[in-house]
Every structure is written in structure tokens, then in C-alpha cells.
Enzyme design. Structure first.
Site, short mmCIF file in Angstrom:
data_model
loop_
_atom_site.label_atom_id
_atom_site.label_comp_id
_atom_site.label_asym_id
_atom_site.label_seq_id
_atom_site.Cartn_x
_atom_site.Cartn_y
_atom_site.Cartn_z
N SER A 147 9.05 -11.02 -1.56
CA SER A 147 9.13 -9.59 -1.86
C SER A 147 10.53 -9.30 -2.38
O SER A 147 11.52 -9.57 -1.70
CB SER A 147 8.85 -8.81 -0.57
OG SER A 147 9.03 -7.44 -0.78
N LYS A 173 6.55 -10.36 -5.66
CA LYS A 173 6.18 -8.96 -5.44
C LYS A 173 7.41 -8.11 -5.72
O LYS A 173 8.48 -8.34 -5.14
CB LYS A 173 5.69 -8.78 -4.00
CG LYS A 173 5.75 -7.38 -3.44
CD LYS A 173 4.95 -7.30 -2.15
CE LYS A 173 5.62 -6.44 -1.11
NZ LYS A 173 4.86 -6.37 0.15
N LEU A 174 7.25 -7.16 -6.63
CA LEU A 174 8.37 -6.27 -6.95
C LEU A 174 8.19 -4.95 -6.23
O LEU A 174 7.11 -4.34 -6.29
CB LEU A 174 8.41 -5.99 -8.47
CG LEU A 174 8.55 -7.19 -9.40
CD1 LEU A 174 8.60 -6.69 -10.86
CD2 LEU A 174 9.80 -8.00 -9.07
N LYS A 175 9.23 -4.51 -5.58
CA LYS A 175 9.20 -3.17 -4.99
C LYS A 175 9.39 -2.17 -6.13
O LYS A 175 10.26 -2.37 -6.99
CB LYS A 175 10.35 -3.04 -3.98
CG LYS A 175 10.14 -3.88 -2.72
CD LYS A 175 9.00 -3.30 -1.90
CE LYS A 175 8.97 -3.90 -0.50
NZ LYS A 175 7.87 -3.29 0.30
N ASP A 201 4.74 -3.21 -5.09
CA ASP A 201 4.56 -2.47 -3.83
C ASP A 201 5.36 -1.16 -3.90
O ASP A 201 6.58 -1.18 -4.05
CB ASP A 201 5.07 -3.32 -2.66
CG ASP A 201 4.80 -2.67 -1.30
OD1 ASP A 201 4.21 -1.56 -1.26
OD2 ASP A 201 5.18 -3.27 -0.28
N ASN A 203 5.22 1.35 -1.49
CA ASN A 203 5.49 1.96 -0.19
C ASN A 203 5.28 3.48 -0.22
O ASN A 203 6.15 4.26 0.20
CB ASN A 203 6.90 1.62 0.31
CG ASN A 203 7.01 0.17 0.75
OD1 ASN A 203 7.65 -0.64 0.10
ND2 ASN A 203 6.37 -0.17 1.84
N GLU A 226 0.28 -2.30 -4.44
CA GLU A 226 0.22 -2.10 -2.98
C GLU A 226 0.67 -0.69 -2.63
O GLU A 226 1.72 -0.22 -3.09
CB GLU A 226 1.14 -3.16 -2.34
CG GLU A 226 1.18 -3.14 -0.81
CD GLU A 226 2.08 -4.26 -0.27
OE1 GLU A 226 2.44 -5.18 -1.04
OE2 GLU A 226 2.41 -4.20 0.92
N ASP A 251 -1.56 -1.21 2.53
CA ASP A 251 -0.68 -1.76 3.57
C ASP A 251 -0.56 -0.68 4.66
O ASP A 251 -1.33 -0.68 5.64
CB ASP A 251 0.68 -2.12 2.94
CG ASP A 251 1.76 -2.49 3.94
OD1 ASP A 251 1.50 -2.49 5.14
OD2 ASP A 251 2.91 -2.77 3.52
N LYS A 275 -0.92 -6.84 8.43
CA LYS A 275 0.29 -7.04 9.24
C LYS A 275 -0.13 -6.82 10.68
O LYS A 275 -0.54 -5.71 11.04
CB LYS A 275 1.36 -6.02 8.87
CG LYS A 275 2.02 -6.24 7.51
CD LYS A 275 3.03 -5.14 7.21
CE LYS A 275 3.65 -5.33 5.84
NZ LYS A 275 4.35 -4.13 5.38
N GLY A 303 4.64 -8.99 5.46
CA GLY A 303 5.83 -9.36 6.22
C GLY A 303 6.60 -8.11 6.59
O GLY A 303 6.52 -7.09 5.90
O1 SMG Z 1 9.10 -9.88 5.37
O2 SMG Z 1 9.08 -10.56 3.33
C1 SMG Z 1 9.11 -9.68 4.17
C2 SMG Z 1 9.16 -8.24 3.69
C3 SMG Z 1 7.99 -7.92 2.85
O3 SMG Z 1 8.10 -6.09 1.37
C4 SMG Z 1 7.91 -6.46 2.50
N1 SMG Z 1 7.63 -5.60 3.50
O4 SMG Z 1 5.82 -2.67 2.64
O5 SMG Z 1 5.24 -4.71 2.60
C5 SMG Z 1 6.09 -3.85 2.82
C6 SMG Z 1 7.49 -4.19 3.30
C7 SMG Z 1 7.81 -3.50 4.58
C8 SMG Z 1 9.20 -3.72 5.06
S1 SMG Z 1 10.37 -3.08 3.98
C9 SMG Z 1 11.88 -3.05 4.74
MG MG Z 2 3.96 -3.04 1.65
#
Ligand code: SMG
Ligand code: MG
Length: 380
Positions: A147, A173-175, A201, A203, A226, A251, A275, A303
Site C-alpha cells: 500500500s 495499491k495507491l492511496k 484506496d 478511505n 477500495e 473495506d 481485516k 492490513g
Molecule cells: O498494513 O500495509 C498495511 C496498510 C495497508 O493501506 C493500508 N491500510 O484502508 O486499507 C486501508 C489502510 C488502513 C490503515 S491506514 C493508516
Molecule cells: Mg482500505
């Protein structure tokens, strides 16, 4: 198992680099760990066992309503005392009964999941079985995705992604967030080609009014988008799914097996990120896996920037047969210079599933202590 005591510990671990998402920037991972102590084998041949649980709640309530201090308070005040009291009055406390014992307390699934994980670890260490075997894993290693946080510039992003690909990560995976979506995806596709497995993703940073922007992502052949919309908006995700071609993955919205069933029935998503912490534990995670498998919904393991403890458990979960997409199960050094357990390393783009009893990993006391902010014992 007879539970005799528990310990709550808050740790703060520096990240190797800041991790930016649509909701904020993390520079440290603050996490609550639970250690339970008990005996197995009955009163005649009692053997002491202990188990570790990691709570995925973050320092601040930005990803979800739960946060580390609240989870610690919940565990201290209600959850651990409930199990200790039940055990004292003769109830056999097992991972399979934790959910029912804690059911009267509403919500706080991340706190509950941490306690269930600790009980499960202790119980499996008692029987010598690995978590992977217990959960029904069918593989001994899992493909490793990474990520990638929001970066200060496209140039930096391309460097970061290039480094992860060179390390061997098999999926990127790009935020994303409004204003950091089309351009970074386009740049990554342009530089690294059409073939790299790529997903984004958000969020929960968008609204249905952004459907037109999100539709532009269709041009880049992404595996999925996501959680584009808010956690409690299954209906609008279903609307959005009709407007974009890219598969919608949920998610934050999937807080329980029931939420997963609703999302599937409403067609809010066609992929689910599982998760365990978010859904109340590894047993609920397996239920969601089974439900998705029966409905032809691919799942992958999310994760939460876990230490080696949570990483071990996630690797075990991700080895179940319905996890058909690479997950966010990366090597320890993705986030930490020094993990609290033996580090997870990536080999040929894969993470090895631990085979030892329970989680198969244990904290290294000195390292753990060096990150510890507070510790407290909890007795019945
Ligand atoms: O553990 O590799 C990891 C983080 C993966 O992007 C990740 N997690 O929304 O999926 C999600 C985020 C939640 C935590 S962001 C601080
Ligand atoms: Mg996510």
C-alpha cells in the site's frame, strides 16, 4: 482454557517513512497489545499458556470510530474482566466462546478482536496447532502487495513505486483522495505499463457526486477501487457500482459478517477486503471468507500497519482458499526498521505463513520493551 490474568501494553513504533492517506499522515504506529495468561489441561494436569493479541485501532479515530486509548479502556474496564470473571465461575474460555461472552457490549470490534486473538493464540499454543491450520489455510506462503501512501509529488511517487516493484511486490495499491487520483494513477500506468496489478484506496474520501471523476479511473484497468464512499453508505456504493466499470471493493463498510451479507445482497461491491480486526476477530473473518466464497466474491487480506504479531495472523488468514487477490500483507520492513517479532521478509514476492503453534511468532522482549509506552496487569 482457564484464564488467570492479562496484560495490556501500549507501544509506539516509528515508521520508516510517513504514511499519508486521505484522512491523515501517520509517523508512528501506536498499538495496544494484549497478553493473556491461562492454563490448559484441567485442574489435574494444568499447563500454563500465554497468548498475544494486537489491536488494529489507530492512535486517532480517523480510519474508524475506534482508537487505541478507547480500545485499551474497553479492554481494561469491560472485556478482559468479563472473560476473567467467566473463567473464575467455571466457564471454559475458548476463542470460539469469546464472541458470545463479549456480545452484551456493543461495538468496539477492534478491541474485542484483539482479545479473541490473544485467547486463540494461547489455546493453539496449548494444543500445538498453528493458526493457519486452525483457520483452514491451504497455502504455505501468500503473495505480497504493498500500500503506497499519498506522496508530495508525482516524481516521488514514481520513485517509491519503482522501489517497491524492484523489491518484488506483486501488486501496488495507491492511496487516493480528491485532487490526488487521476494524475498519480495515469503516471504509474505510463511509467510501469499496463501489466502491473494496480488498485486504489480512497478511505471514504469521495461522495456519489464524484462519480464522474471516479469513472475516469476506468481508463486505467485497475483491479478495484477500495472504499470510495463513507463507511455507512452501502446504498450509495451500490449506486456508484452501476456508474463505474472498475470493481468496487469495500473495506471500512464491512464491519461484520452481517454487513458483508448486506453489501453482497445490495450489490454495493464485487470484491471485499477482509481485516480481522475490523470485523471483530479472525473467526468472523473466516465467516466472511466463507460467505464470499459461496457467493463468488473474491476477497483479499487488508492490513492495518501491524507489528509482526498481527502480520503473522494476517498471513495465516490470507492463506485460505478464497483469498484470490494479493493482500496488503507486506514485509515488516515496509513499515518498521525493527519489528517486535522476528521480521517477516518477502521472497519472490511472497510472505511465508508461520507454521509454529499459535501465531508462530513471539515478541522479542528487549525490542518490545524499547517501544513500550505503558503496561498494566489486569486481574479478575
Ligand atoms: O498494513 O500495509 C498495511 C496498510 C495497508 O493501506 C493500508 N491500510 O484502508 O486499507 C486501508 C489502510 C488502513 C490503515 S491506514 C493508516
Ligand atoms: Mg482500505
Amino acid at each position: 482454557m482457564k484464564l488467570t490474568g492479562a496484560e495490556l501494553r501500549t507501544i509506539r513504533m516509528p515508521l520508516v517513512s510517513p504514511f499519508e492517506t486521505s484522512f491523515g499522515v501517520e509517523e508512528d504506529r501506536v498499538a495496544v497489545l494484549v497478553r493473556v495468561i491461562g492454563t490448559v489441561g484441567g485442574d489435574r494436569r494444568p499447563t500454563e499458556v500465554q497468548g498475544w493479541g494486537e489491536c488494529v485501532a489507530m492512535e486517532m479515530p480517523l480510519y474508524s470510530s475506534e482508537y487505541a486509548d478507547a480500545a485499551a479502556a474497553m479492554l481494561r474496564k469491560f472485556l478482559i474482566p468479563r472473560l476473567l470473571t467467566a473463567s473464575r465461575s467455571g466457564t471454559d474460555v475458548t476463542a470460539e466462546t469469546v464472541d458470545t461472552l463479549l456480545e452484551p457490549f456493543i461495538g468496539h470490534r477492534m478491541a474485542k478482536a484483539a482479545l479473541e486473538m490473544a485467547v486463540l493464540d494461547a489455546q493453539l499454543r496449548g494444543t500445538g496447532q498453528s493458526l493457519a491450520a486452525y483457520l483452514g489455510a491451504t497455502r504455505d506462503s501468500v503473495p505480497s502487495g504493498v500500500s503506497v501512501g499519498i506522496q508530495p509529488s508525482i516524481a516521488t511517487l514514481l520513485d517509491v513505486v519503482g522501489d517497491y516493484l524492484a523489491e518484488g511486490y506483486v501488486r501496488i495499491k495507491l492511496k487516493i483522495k480528491p485532487g490526488w487520483d487521476i494524475a498519480p494513477v495515469e503516471a504509474v500506468r505510463e511509467r510501469f505499463g499496463e501489466l502491473i496489478p494496480l488498485q486504489v484506496d480512497a478511505n471514504a474520501a469521495y461522495t456519489l457526486a464524484d462519480a464522474r471523476v471516479l469513472r475516469r479511473l476506468d481508463a486505467f484497468d485497475l483491479l478495484l477501487i477500495e472504499q470510495p464512499l463513507p463507511e455507512d453508505d452501502l446504498r450509495q456504493h451500490a449506486e456508484l457500482a452501476k456508474l463505474v466499470r472498475t470493481p468496487i471493493c469495500l473495506d471500512e463498510s464491512i464491519v461484520s459478517p452481517r454487513a458483508a451479507a448486506d453489501a453482497i445482497a445490495l450489490r454495493s461491491c464485487s470484491v471485499i477486503n477482509i481485516k480481522a480486526g475490523r470485523v471483530g476477530g479472525y473467526l468472523a473473518a473466516v465467516k466472511i471468507h466463507d460467505l464470499c466464497r459461496a457467493n463468488g466474491i473474491p476477497v483479499w487480506c487488508g492490513g492495518m500497519v501491524e507489528t509482526g504479531l498481527g502480520r503473522a495472523a494476517n498471513a495465516a488468514l490470507a492463506a485460505l482458499p478464497g483469498f484470490t487477490l494479493p493482500g496488503d500483507v507486506s514485509a515488516s520492513d515496509r513499515f518498521y526498521e525493527r519489528d517486535i517479532t522476528e521480521p517477516f521478509v518477502m521472497e519472490d514476492g511472497r510472505i511465508t505463513v508461520p507454521t509454529g503453534p499459535g501465531l508462530g511468532v513471539t515478541p522479542i522482549q528487549g525490542v518490545l520493551d524499547s517501544y513500550t509506552v505503558s503496561t498494566e496487569g489486569i486481574q479478575a
